[in-house]
Design a protein around this motif. Structure first.
Motif, PDB file in Angstrom:
ATOM      1  N   ALA A 324       0.828  -1.204   0.000  1.00  7.01           N
ATOM      2  CA  ALA A 324       0.000   0.000   0.000  1.00  7.01           C
ATOM      3  C   ALA A 324       0.861   1.252   0.000  1.00  7.01           C
ATOM      4  O   ALA A 324       0.556   2.250  -0.666  1.00  7.01           O
ATOM      5  CB  ALA A 324      -0.931  -0.007   1.209  1.00  7.01           C
ATOM      6  N   THR A 325       1.979   1.184   0.763  1.00  9.10           N
ATOM      7  CA  THR A 325       2.909   2.324   0.785  1.00  9.10           C
ATOM      8  C   THR A 325       3.505   2.569  -0.599  1.00  9.10           C
ATOM      9  O   THR A 325       3.655   3.708  -1.045  1.00  9.10           O
ATOM     10  CB  THR A 325       4.032   2.071   1.802  1.00  9.10           C
ATOM     11  OG1 THR A 325       3.470   1.824   3.102  1.00  9.10           O
ATOM     12  CG2 THR A 325       4.964   3.271   1.887  1.00  9.10           C
ATOM     13  N   VAL A 326       3.843   1.475  -1.252  1.00 11.48           N
ATOM     14  CA  VAL A 326       4.385   1.601  -2.610  1.00 11.48           C
ATOM     15  C   VAL A 326       3.342   2.216  -3.545  1.00 11.48           C
ATOM     16  O   VAL A 326       3.656   3.078  -4.365  1.00 11.48           O
ATOM     17  CB  VAL A 326       4.853   0.222  -3.124  1.00 11.48           C
ATOM     18  CG1 VAL A 326       5.200   0.303  -4.604  1.00 11.48           C
ATOM     19  CG2 VAL A 326       6.065  -0.256  -2.336  1.00 11.48           C
ATOM     20  N   LYS A 327       2.094   1.780  -3.420  1.00  8.28           N
ATOM     21  CA  LYS A 327       1.041   2.308  -4.273  1.00  8.28           C
ATOM     22  C   LYS A 327       0.867   3.816  -4.069  1.00  8.28           C
ATOM     23  O   LYS A 327       0.684   4.582  -5.045  1.00  8.28           O
ATOM     24  CB  LYS A 327      -0.284   1.604  -3.990  1.00  8.28           C
ATOM     25  CG  LYS A 327      -0.298   0.113  -4.319  1.00  8.28           C
ATOM     26  CD  LYS A 327      -0.160  -0.124  -5.802  1.00  8.28           C
ATOM     27  CE  LYS A 327      -0.267  -1.611  -6.122  1.00  8.28           C
ATOM     28  NZ  LYS A 327      -0.077  -1.865  -7.583  1.00  8.28           N
ATOM     29  N   ASP A 328       0.928   4.222  -2.771  1.00 10.96           N
ATOM     30  CA  ASP A 328       0.817   5.656  -2.495  1.00 10.96           C
ATOM     31  C   ASP A 328       1.972   6.428  -3.129  1.00 10.96           C
ATOM     32  O   ASP A 328       1.775   7.518  -3.694  1.00 10.96           O
ATOM     33  CB  ASP A 328       0.801   5.902  -0.985  1.00 10.96           C
ATOM     34  CG  ASP A 328      -0.489   5.417  -0.338  1.00 10.96           C
ATOM     35  OD1 ASP A 328      -1.474   5.227  -1.081  1.00 10.96           O
ATOM     36  OD2 ASP A 328      -0.496   5.209   0.892  1.00 10.96           O
ATOM     37  N   SER A 329       3.177   5.869  -3.045  1.00 11.19           N
ATOM     38  CA  SER A 329       4.342   6.532  -3.638  1.00 11.19           C
ATOM     39  C   SER A 329       4.218   6.610  -5.165  1.00 11.19           C
ATOM     40  O   SER A 329       4.608   7.603  -5.792  1.00 11.19           O
ATOM     41  CB  SER A 329       5.626   5.793  -3.248  1.00 11.19           C
ATOM     42  OG  SER A 329       5.800   5.799  -1.846  1.00 11.19           O
ATOM     43  N   GLU A 330       3.659   5.556  -5.744  1.00 11.44           N
ATOM     44  CA  GLU A 330       3.476   5.569  -7.198  1.00 11.44           C
ATOM     45  C   GLU A 330       2.463   6.638  -7.604  1.00 11.44           C
ATOM     46  O   GLU A 330       2.623   7.311  -8.627  1.00 11.44           O
ATOM     47  CB  GLU A 330       3.003   4.194  -7.663  1.00 11.44           C
ATOM     48  CG  GLU A 330       4.089   3.128  -7.607  1.00 11.44           C
ATOM     49  CD  GLU A 330       3.554   1.754  -7.957  1.00 11.44           C
ATOM     50  OE1 GLU A 330       2.313   1.594  -7.949  1.00 11.44           O
ATOM     51  OE2 GLU A 330       4.368   0.854  -8.245  1.00 11.44           O
ATOM     52  N   ALA A 331       1.392   6.788  -6.787  1.00  9.52           N
ATOM     53  CA  ALA A 331       0.394   7.814  -7.090  1.00  9.52           C
ATOM     54  C   ALA A 331       1.003   9.211  -6.988  1.00  9.52           C
ATOM     55  O   ALA A 331       0.731  10.081  -7.834  1.00  9.52           O
ATOM     56  CB  ALA A 331      -0.794   7.678  -6.145  1.00  9.52           C
ATOM     57  N   MET A 332       1.829   9.433  -5.955  1.00  8.11           N
ATOM     58  CA  MET A 332       2.495  10.726  -5.804  1.00  8.11           C
ATOM     59  C   MET A 332       3.434  10.989  -6.985  1.00  8.11           C
ATOM     60  O   MET A 332       3.537  12.122  -7.478  1.00  8.11           O
ATOM     61  CB  MET A 332       3.279  10.750  -4.487  1.00  8.11           C
ATOM     62  CG  MET A 332       2.402  10.792  -3.246  1.00  8.11           C
ATOM     63  SD  MET A 332       1.381  12.296  -3.167  1.00  8.11           S
ATOM     64  CE  MET A 332       2.672  13.540  -3.045  1.00  8.11           C
ATOM     65  N   LEU A 333       4.090   9.944  -7.439  1.00  8.90           N
ATOM     66  CA  LEU A 333       4.996  10.093  -8.585  1.00  8.90           C
ATOM     67  C   LEU A 333       4.202  10.457  -9.841  1.00  8.90           C
ATOM     68  O   LEU A 333       4.603  11.342 -10.620  1.00  8.90           O
ATOM     69  CB  LEU A 333       5.778   8.798  -8.809  1.00  8.90           C
ATOM     70  CG  LEU A 333       6.695   8.788 -10.039  1.00  8.90           C
ATOM     71  CD1 LEU A 333       7.743   9.891  -9.941  1.00  8.90           C
ATOM     72  CD2 LEU A 333       7.357   7.422 -10.198  1.00  8.90           C
ATOM     73  N   SER A 334       3.069   9.797 -10.040  1.00 10.30           N
ATOM     74  CA  SER A 334       2.240  10.110 -11.212  1.00 10.30           C
ATOM     75  C   SER A 334       1.736  11.547 -11.164  1.00 10.30           C
ATOM     76  O   SER A 334       1.714  12.254 -12.186  1.00 10.30           O
ATOM     77  CB  SER A 334       1.051   9.147 -11.290  1.00 10.30           C
ATOM     78  OG  SER A 334       1.490   7.813 -11.450  1.00 10.30           O
ATOM     79  N   LYS A 335       1.325  11.986  -9.965  1.00  6.14           N
ATOM     80  CA  LYS A 335       0.833  13.348  -9.814  1.00  6.14           C
ATOM     81  C   LYS A 335       1.922  14.373 -10.094  1.00  6.14           C
ATOM     82  O   LYS A 335       1.714  15.355 -10.815  1.00  6.14           O
ATOM     83  CB  LYS A 335       0.275  13.527  -8.401  1.00  6.14           C
ATOM     84  CG  LYS A 335      -0.317  14.901  -8.148  1.00  6.14           C
ATOM     85  CD  LYS A 335      -0.884  14.992  -6.742  1.00  6.14           C
ATOM     86  CE  LYS A 335      -1.469  16.386  -6.482  1.00  6.14           C
ATOM     87  NZ  LYS A 335      -2.025  16.494  -5.110  1.00  6.14           N
ATOM     88  N   SER A 336       3.122  14.157  -9.523  1.00  3.64           N
ATOM     89  CA  SER A 336       4.224  15.099  -9.747  1.00  3.64           C
ATOM     90  C   SER A 336       4.695  15.074 -11.196  1.00  3.64           C
ATOM     91  O   SER A 336       5.085  16.103 -11.763  1.00  3.64           O
ATOM     92  CB  SER A 336       5.392  14.773  -8.804  1.00  3.64           C
ATOM     93  OG  SER A 336       5.884  13.455  -9.045  1.00  3.64           O
ATOM     94  N   GLU A 337       4.614  13.892 -11.825  1.00  6.62           N
ATOM     95  CA  GLU A 337       5.008  13.797 -13.232  1.00  6.62           C
ATOM     96  C   GLU A 337       4.032  14.572 -14.118  1.00  6.62           C
ATOM     97  O   GLU A 337       4.435  15.262 -15.077  1.00  6.62           O
ATOM     98  CB  GLU A 337       5.056  12.343 -13.665  1.00  6.62           C
ATOM     99  CG  GLU A 337       5.544  12.151 -15.099  1.00  6.62           C
ATOM    100  CD  GLU A 337       5.616  10.692 -15.494  1.00  6.62           C
ATOM    101  OE1 GLU A 337       6.212  10.403 -16.548  1.00  6.62           O
ATOM    102  OE2 GLU A 337       5.087   9.842 -14.761  1.00  6.62           O
ATOM    103  N   ALA A 338       2.728  14.474 -13.796  1.00  7.76           N
ATOM    104  CA  ALA A 338       1.723  15.209 -14.563  1.00  7.76           C
ATOM    105  C   ALA A 338       1.917  16.711 -14.434  1.00  7.76           C
ATOM    106  O   ALA A 338       1.807  17.461 -15.420  1.00  7.76           O
ATOM    107  CB  ALA A 338       0.326  14.810 -14.107  1.00  7.76           C
ATOM    108  N   GLN A 339       2.229  17.174 -13.184  1.00  9.36           N
ATOM    109  CA  GLN A 339       2.473  18.605 -12.979  1.00  9.36           C
ATOM    110  C   GLN A 339       3.706  19.052 -13.747  1.00  9.36           C
ATOM    111  O   GLN A 339       3.733  20.142 -14.337  1.00  9.36           O
ATOM    112  CB  GLN A 339       2.642  18.889 -11.479  1.00  9.36           C
ATOM    113  CG  GLN A 339       2.801  20.356 -11.142  1.00  9.36           C
ATOM    114  CD  GLN A 339       1.581  21.180 -11.522  1.00  9.36           C
ATOM    115  OE1 GLN A 339       0.463  20.788 -11.223  1.00  9.36           O
ATOM    116  NE2 GLN A 339       1.796  22.312 -12.187  1.00  9.36           N
TER     117      GLN A 339
END
Length: 546
Positions: A324-339
């Motif tokens: 779950a921690t990894v999934k959260d980190s992946e979501a944060m990475l996707s969000k920062s990549e989109a920005q």
């Protein structure tokens, strides 16, 4: 008595002299009036009926260039009147703010990568206490499901493909057997008749297409159609000719009939088709057997993967937390990549390029001006410049309701611009509005006139000018629309014809200089000359009204 008689004779002579003088003066005065008549002769000539109007030049493609971001203009390499190519940089907006935003989002993106790597290390450390992580088991299960699904699908596809191939080989065998029967039977009379009828049909079609091609060439020479219409008609004729040649070849072969070598060849082709069919049937059976074995193997793997997932759920609950921690980190990475991608896109939009090949007809801003974005401004953004493609231009004119009944598409138009009065530029009516608008309280119809720049002769061009440098949007032009043309018609000036009791008359001067009112039938008129259908002949002399 004698004196009285002499006096009477003198009086009579005086009266006769006065009468003769009066008659002579009247005749002389009549001759003088005849000499002062304004006359015209009936002539035979071509009459053009023209509707005159004025119009305004417009470009078919005219684009207002606006910025997608707000900011100060720091570079404008082109000025009004310059030509630009598609994708050429035509303006640059100050990019300091966009570059700063991009650097911040890039730093956040790199930080998210580091956090994801740490989360994955923690997950892997936790997974070391377990033989196989639940995520790996789930991946294996999904893979097994996919493999099983694919194997089922491949089996069905193999069966369908195999049956299709067998059907194709059967069809090929049937065709070869029919060809053999036909070869043995020779060319039948009905086949020859059918091929002859087909040949005659193709020849008739070729003749018709040839006439159409020649007609299009004639219309093109008169500027009634475009060159592409001539090319299209020529292509249709060539295709019809090729079809005629093929039909003739089939007919000739049918007339010749079958030969011994043709029979031998047909027999060999039938045998080969049978062997090919048998070989294909065996091949399809082998392929289906292989796919069925693959399905059985995939089913075993799927059951094994399902059992592994259930076992791992029981043995390792901590692995789910780390995942779950990894999934959260992946979501944060996707969000920062989109920005980061969004800020990079804004940075790229500080350089504005031309969307078309054209000429800059207006540039209302200068270097240093601050412009508003077209996406965020309620006013639609600041126009940096206007680019027009002058390769295709048209004149927009308003036709009075009294003339619109004679206007239709593809009528020939002669256009003159004030700057080039010596050049007659050809055009065609391309569009007529179906609804009138009020112009100075007069109903008029908006009409578009396509300007044929490619019809301007090189010798007519002013020094240093090309066809595409003559007319610019906003210029006013005079347009003569040719609504009717008749050759070799009798005609007179319109003022020579007068009306009486709803009939048309002219005053004919006879050979002895006497006047006679003659009723005439009139035809078309161009406001200067009027066609005379009946009533007078060529070279008749007509008196004009005083």
């Amino acid at each position: 008595m004698k004196k009285y008689r002499t006096f009477i004779i003198i009086i009579i002579l005086i009266i006769i002299g006065l009468y003769a003088f009066s008659k002579y003066s009247s005749i002389q005065k009549s001759k003088e009036i005849i000499k002062n008549w304004k006359t015209v002769k009936v002539k035979k000539d071509t009459m053009d009926v023209i509707v005159n109007t004025t119009g305004t030049i417009k470009a078919s493609t005219q684009i207002n260039i606006k910025s997608e971001i707000s900011g100060k203009v720091i570079k404008l390499p082109y000025k009004r009147g310059d030509r630009v190519s598609k994708k050429t940089i035509i303006a640059i907006i100050d990019d300091q703010q966009q570059e700063q935003s991009y650097l911040q989002s890039d730093a956040a993106y790199k930080s998210s990568i580091a956090q994801l790597e740490k989360a994955e290390l923690d997950k892997n450390y936790q997974a070391a206490y377990s033989s196989v992580s639940i995520e790996t088991k789930e991946i294996a299960l999904e893979k097994a499901k996919l493999t099983y699904s694919q194997s089922i699908k491949q089996l069905e596809e193999t069966k369908q493909l195999g049956q299709s191939q067998i059907d194709q080989y059967k069809a090929a065998l049937d065709q070869q057997e029919k060809n053999l029967d036909k070869t043995l039977a020779g060319s039948r009379k009905q086949d020859i008749a059918q091929k002859l009828a087909n040949l005659q049909s193709k020849e008739a079609d070729m003749e018709y297409k040839l006439k159409q091609f020649e007609r299009q060439k004639t219309l093109y020479e008169k500027y009634y159609v475009a060159r592409k219409d001539v090319d299209s008609a020529e292509n249709d004729y060539l295709q019809a000719k090729s079809a005629r040649d093929s039909a003739k070849q089939d007919y000739d072969m049918a007339v010749e009939g079958s030969r011994s070598e043709d029979i031998a060849l047909s027999v060999a082709q039938v045998e080969k088709a049978r062997k090919d069919l048998d070989t294909q049937i065996d091949q399809v059976k082998n392929n289906i057997a292989d796919k069925e074995r693959s399905v059985e193997s995939a089913m075993k793997d799927l059951k094994t993967a399902e059992a592994g997932v259930q076992q791992e759920i029981v043995n390792s609950m901590q692995t789910g937390i780390k995942n779950a921690t990894v999934k959260d980190s992946e979501a944060m990475l996707s969000k920062s990549e989109a920005q980061r991608e969004q800020d990079l896109d804004k940075l790229s939009k500080t350089k504005i390029s031309s969307p078309v090949n054209g000429i800059i007809i207006d540039r209302p801003v200068n270097v240093g001006d601050v412009v508003a974005s077209q996406t965020t401004s309620t006013a639609g953004g600041t126009t940096l410049m206007t680019i027009a493609d002058l390769g295709e231009i048209y004149a927009e004119a308003n036709i009075d309701e009294s003339d619109i009944g004679r206007i239709r598409k593809n009528q020939t138009v002669t256009i003159k611009a004030a700057a080039y009065k010596e050049i007659n530029i050809k055009g065609l009516i391309s569009d007529v509005a179906p609804q009138a608008v009020q112009v100075q309280q007069i109903p008029t119809f908006n009409t578009k006139i396509k300007i044929l720049l490619d019809k301007i002769e090189e010798k007519e061009l002013p020094a240093g000018k090309t066809r595409y440098d003559l007319l610019f949007p906003g210029m006013s032009v005079d347009a003569d629309i040719y609504v009717d043309t008749r050759k070799d018609v009798l005609q007179l000036p319109v003022q020579a014809v007068w009306k009486k009791d709803n009939k048309n008359y002219v005053t004919l001067i006879s050979a002895n200089k006497t006047l006679k009112d003659v009723e005439v039938t009139t035809g078309i008129s161009n406001d200067v000359m009027i066609e005379i259908v009946t009533g007078v002949s060529e070279n008749d002399e007509i008196k004009l009204p005083d």
